[in-house]
Motif scaffolding. Structure first.
Motif, PDB file in Angstrom:
ATOM      1  N   ALA A 189       0.806  -1.229   0.000  1.00 22.31           N
ATOM      2  CA  ALA A 189       0.000   0.000   0.000  1.00 22.31           C
ATOM      3  C   ALA A 189       0.839   1.278   0.000  1.00 22.31           C
ATOM      4  O   ALA A 189       0.524   2.214  -0.746  1.00 22.31           O
ATOM      5  N   PHE A 262      -6.593  -3.462   1.832  1.00 22.14           N
ATOM      6  CA  PHE A 262      -5.213  -3.798   1.488  1.00 22.14           C
ATOM      7  C   PHE A 262      -4.692  -4.926   2.356  1.00 22.14           C
ATOM      8  O   PHE A 262      -5.298  -5.300   3.371  1.00 22.14           O
ATOM      9  N   ALA A 267       1.965  -4.414   3.712  1.00 25.06           N
ATOM     10  CA  ALA A 267       2.205  -2.980   3.851  1.00 25.06           C
ATOM     11  C   ALA A 267       3.272  -2.680   4.883  1.00 25.06           C
ATOM     12  O   ALA A 267       4.028  -1.699   4.742  1.00 25.06           O
TER      13      ALA A 267
END
Length: 273
Positions: A189, A262, A267
């Motif tokens: 992300a 996400f 991330a």
């Protein structure tokens, strides 16, 4: 039935029965069809009356089934090379069977050969230039000039199209009111956020079209959406149940009524940070 919605002169947004959008851009000499939908309806037949004598190029934004299965109606399609593996996976029988089940649930009839009709092997779309540091190319359709830009995000090879005359950016699935970055091939992300802001900073974008809404957006709305997804907001994202194998979480920018889903572990892993 495929619905056609005129956005600007020479630019039509098409929505198939399953609800996904495609965009036909027509200059005086050539035309570009950006995506082909689920393949539940003959998109080639739908665009034929709009083309007249123009040469048509079919460009796929990325390799997911809801954008590529309509490639079956064409003999030649282009895609970024990085998304070839996704294309081959998503045009396979298991994915088609899932789409057939979804269509049946919506009461949408399918072509008799939906499960078996071949999709053409995609050709790599050549991107010899650079825009905002990303591979790109320029196309002159005759009175309409485009930049095609490969911006890793929803998939590694995701393509976006910028129409210079109308200051219009076609984001495909790199931005939607509900943007998904939880698929295995999606970039982390924070990388997506940086990539998208680089493009928006480099181009004088005023309008945005995405793949899952038929309306035109003021460019300030996706910009605020993307810029708001800071590390602090992503850290506060709440879990959502989509795939047990993925730590899917959702962040919702304030006041926009939009969502960002996400892969949380990607991330904030060392590789994704």
């Amino acid at each position: 039935m495929i619905r056609v919605h005129s956005v600007f002169p020479g630019i039509d947004h098409l929505t198939d029965g399953m609800g996904v959008c495609m965009t036909l851009i027509r200059g005086t000499k050539r035309a570009l069809l950006f995506d082909t939908g689920y393949g539940t309806e003959d998109v080639r037949k739908a665009v034929a009356p709009l083309l007249r004598d123009r040469e048509l190029t079919v460009l796929l934004s990325h390799g997911h089934h809801d954008h590529i299965l309509g490639a079956r109606w064409f003999s030649r399609v282009f895609l970024s090379r990085e998304d070839f593996p996704e294309y081959r996976l998503r045009t396979g029988l298991p994915q088609r069977e899932k789409v057939a089940a979804q269509a049946a649930a919506k009461g949408i009839p399918l072509p008799a050969d939906f499960l078996t009709a071949p999709c053409p092997e995609p050709e790599a779309f050549l991107l010899p230039d650079r825009t905002a540091g990303f591979p790109s190319c320029q196309l002159d359709l005759g009175g309409l000039n485009l930049q095609v830009i490969q911006v890793p995000g929803h998939t590694p090879g995701s393509l976006m199209v910028y129409v210079m005359q109308s200051k219009l950016l076609l984001t495909a699935d790199n931005w939607n009111p509900c943007t998904w970055l939880w698929f295995p091939s999606a970039v982390p992300a924070p990388v997506w956020r940086e990539n998208m802001l680089r493009v928006l900073d480099a181009l004088p974008v005023q309008h945005v079209l995405c793949s899952h809404q038929d309306g035109l957006w003021n460019a300030g709305i996706p910009r605020r959406f993307i810029a708001s997804l800071t590390e602090a907001r992503l850290l506060q994202a709440v879990p959502v149940s989509l795939d047990p194998s993925v730590d899917t979480r959702q962040a919702s920018p304030d006041g926009e009524g939009m969502n960002f889903v996400f892969d949380y572990s990607k991330a904030f892993s060392p590789a994704g940070s």
